[in-house]
Scaffold this motif. Structure first.
Motif, short mmCIF file in Angstrom:
data_model
loop_
_atom_site.label_atom_id
_atom_site.label_comp_id
_atom_site.label_asym_id
_atom_site.label_seq_id
_atom_site.Cartn_x
_atom_site.Cartn_y
_atom_site.Cartn_z
N SER A 97 0.86 -1.18 0.00
CA SER A 97 0.00 0.00 0.00
C SER A 97 0.89 1.23 0.00
CB SER A 97 -0.90 0.01 1.24
OG SER A 97 -0.11 0.14 2.39
N ARG B 208 0.58 -7.42 -3.76
CA ARG B 208 -0.15 -8.13 -2.70
C ARG B 208 -0.15 -9.62 -3.00
NH1 ARG B 208 -5.07 -3.90 -1.09
NH2 ARG B 208 -3.64 -2.29 -0.36
N MET C 152 -1.03 2.22 -7.08
CA MET C 152 -1.98 2.92 -6.22
C MET C 152 -1.75 4.43 -6.32
SD MET C 152 -2.87 2.34 -2.25
CE MET C 152 -3.71 0.80 -2.49
N TRP D 284 -9.48 0.78 8.19
CA TRP D 284 -8.32 0.44 7.39
C TRP D 284 -7.03 0.55 8.21
CZ3 TRP D 284 -3.55 1.25 5.43
CH2 TRP D 284 -3.19 0.45 4.33
N ASN E 267 -10.27 4.34 -1.71
CA ASN E 267 -10.73 4.59 -0.35
C ASN E 267 -9.96 5.76 0.27
OD1 ASN E 267 -8.23 3.68 0.49
ND2 ASN E 267 -8.94 1.68 1.11
N VAL F 139 -8.75 6.88 3.81
CA VAL F 139 -8.61 6.45 5.21
C VAL F 139 -8.41 7.69 6.07
CG1 VAL F 139 -7.32 5.01 6.83
CG2 VAL F 139 -7.48 4.32 4.42
N ASP G 264 -5.32 9.33 4.10
CA ASP G 264 -4.56 8.47 3.19
C ASP G 264 -5.54 8.00 2.14
OD1 ASP G 264 -3.82 6.09 1.95
OD2 ASP G 264 -3.24 5.06 3.78
N PHE G 265 -5.47 8.61 0.95
CA PHE G 265 -6.34 8.13 -0.14
C PHE G 265 -5.56 7.13 -0.97
CE2 PHE G 265 -7.46 8.30 -4.69
CZ PHE G 265 -8.74 7.80 -4.62
N GLY G 266 -6.19 6.01 -1.28
CA GLY G 266 -5.59 5.03 -2.18
C GLY G 266 -6.58 4.72 -3.29
N1 GLY Z 1 -5.60 4.00 1.29
C1 GLY Z 1 -5.08 2.83 1.86
C2 GLY Z 1 -5.03 1.65 0.97
O1 GLY Z 1 -5.99 1.26 0.39
O2 GLY Z 1 -4.02 1.04 0.82
#
Ligand code: GLY
Length: 464
Positions: free
Chosen positions: A40, A68, A86, A183, A235, A237, A257-259
């Motif tokens: 991430s 992952r 990401m 998260w 998302n 966070v 924290d946007f991912g």
């Molecule tokens: N924004 C955190 C993630 O999805 O890794």
């Protein structure tokens, strides 16, 4: 927009909004022994999320390649990849929900051009036991944005994925969940190690009404269902907490924290529920069609697995990882060997890295030139692994079929022989046994582990 355009548009927007673009980290972090891979965008930023000052300030953005390994077995469906990029934006104690949610909405709808009425979201339902409140604030911001566009903005409490699967969202735009909307890099609040940061998040999904809901994943569709209609594309966070010995403490600063999953946003942008149709993956699929003479429609799963795994292995090789028997090396070995196995389903027995790596290198030439610069070396690394396995794999598959013939129970000793003599990663043998409907002895794992341990002890003794 194609994926390259989505990536660039994201960076341009964030820079325009005062964010500093930070360089990507490698797939294997040098000084973080807690995880095998960068999975991430937050991992390289951990000290800053915990409170240290970042040299580039409080508004950052990045495009972080991630791996992952835990998703490897899911690769083959239309949405999972082990490697992905990401898109990240970060507020280190700077802005919060009131700026973050409209920013993402603007990016997805006005910049990328996604259809607003196909965007659905989720928010945290609260955890009274831990004193963490329900995230009505995020829901209210979403509601306002939906109303401004003249689309529905109703909400529903679903709590768990399982409950959602039973009742569905009834078309509600905003769904509240418990741990699904928490998260941390380890998962829900209970899984977090002491010291790790985490917090409630608000997730964004794209709706594909053209997909028939797959009832194997629950009776009714909802945001967090795997039934195929909803695809999570990002998302935000709200990273406000740190795990302590006996609960949670607030972080000195509240972070965002946007991912955003680049591949998934790009898929939504071309209205494809299948990420393998986007500009980053399609060229490899087409190369496999040429090489095999088969069509993607006829050999979908095999093509997805080979495409994903060789892209991941290519980036691992570019970042200096080599196949081996431990840690990152073992994951890379599994990726290449699984690709070899699925290439066999395409009738490709000679190894395909030499054909696929150049395609990956060309696809990413403008963004990750390190792949093209090291193309020959990457091919050599992957080919060596392919050759080592291709020589023995077919004998291994024959032995497995023989072991389980006529309903015979396959035990740990047989699986160990497949690993030891034919180089079959144990996960691949188990997957293969399932494909062939073979019966595994319930105690196979203990027997296999004991034999592996004995072998390792012998090898240690011989090296003394
Ligand atoms: N924004 C955190 C993630 O999805 O890794």
């Amino acid at each position: 927009m194609d994926a390259h355009e989505v990536r660039q548009a994201f960076v341009d927007l964030l820079v325009e909004r005062g964010h500093v673009l930070i360089t990507r980290s490698p797939l294997v972090l040098r000084d973080d022994p807690t995880t095998l891979f960068t999975g991430s965008g937050m991992q390289p930023l951990l000290p800053y999320l915990l409170g240290a000052d970042h040299p580039d300030g409080t508004r950052l953005c990045d495009v972080q390649p991630c791996l992952r390994a835990q998703d490897m077995d899911d690769v083959g469906d239309n949405r999972h990849t082990t490697f992905f990029e990401m898109l990240g934006n970060w507020s280190l104690g700077d802005y919060s929900k009131a700026e973050q949610i409209p920013l993402v909405w603007h990016f997805l709808t006005d910049v990328v051009g996604l259809e607003p009425d196909r965007i659905y979201v989720s928010a945290f339902i609260g955890d009274p036991e831990r004193g963490i409140p329900r995230d009505d604030e995020s829901a209210a911001i979403w509601k306002r944005l939906f109303i401004e566009k003249g689309i529905s903005s109703d909400s529903i409490d679903l709590g768990t994925e399982e409950h959602g699967n039973e009742v569905g969202n009834g078309g509600a735009r905003i769904a509240f969940y418990g741990h699904k909307n928490w998260w941390s890099r380890a998962g829900g609040p209970d899984a977090m190690p002491v010291g790790d940061p985490g917090g409630p998040d608000s997730e964004i999904f794209y709706h594909f009404p053209q997909v028939e809901h797959d009832t194997r994943f629950g009776r009714f569709p909802h945001q967090n269902s795997d039934g195929g209609q909803y695809l999570e594309i990002g998302n935000s966070v709200f990273m406000m907490f740190r795990r302590t010995e006996d609960g949670f403490a607030e972080l000195p600063r509240h972070n965002v924290d946007f991912g955003g999953g680049l591949e998934r946003i790009a898929a939504a942008s071309v209205d494809s529920p299948d990420v393998y149709r986007i500009s980053l993956l399609r060229p490899t699929v087409e190369r496999l069609e040429e090489l095999s003479g088969k069509s993607y429609e006829d050999a979908t799963v095999a093509m997805r697995v080979v495409t994903d795994h060789l892209r991941a292995a290519t980036f691992l090789a570019a970042d200096g990882v080599r196949p081996g028997n431990h840690a990152q090396g073992y994951v890379m070995r599994r990726l290449v060997r699984r690709a070899v196995r699925f290439a066999l389903d395409l009738g490709l027995t000679e190894g395909v890295a030499q054909h696929i790596v150049p395609t990956v290198a060309r696809t990413y030439a403008g963004v990750y030139p390190e792949v093209a610069e090291n193309e020959a070396a990457i091919i050599a690394v992957l080919q060596k692994e392919e050759k080592a396995f291709a020589r023995t794999m077919r004998k291994g598959l024959r032995l497995l079929r023989k072991l389980g013939a006529g309903g015979a129970v396959v035990g740990g000793a047989g699986l160990f022989e497949l690993h030891d003599t034919f180089g079959m990663p144990i996960e691949l043998s188990v997957e293969e046994a399932a494909r062939l409907d073979l019966v595994l002895d319930p105690g196979w794992r203990a027997e296999y582990d004991a034999l592996l341990e004995q072998q390792q002890a012998r090898s240690r003794a011989s090296q003394r």
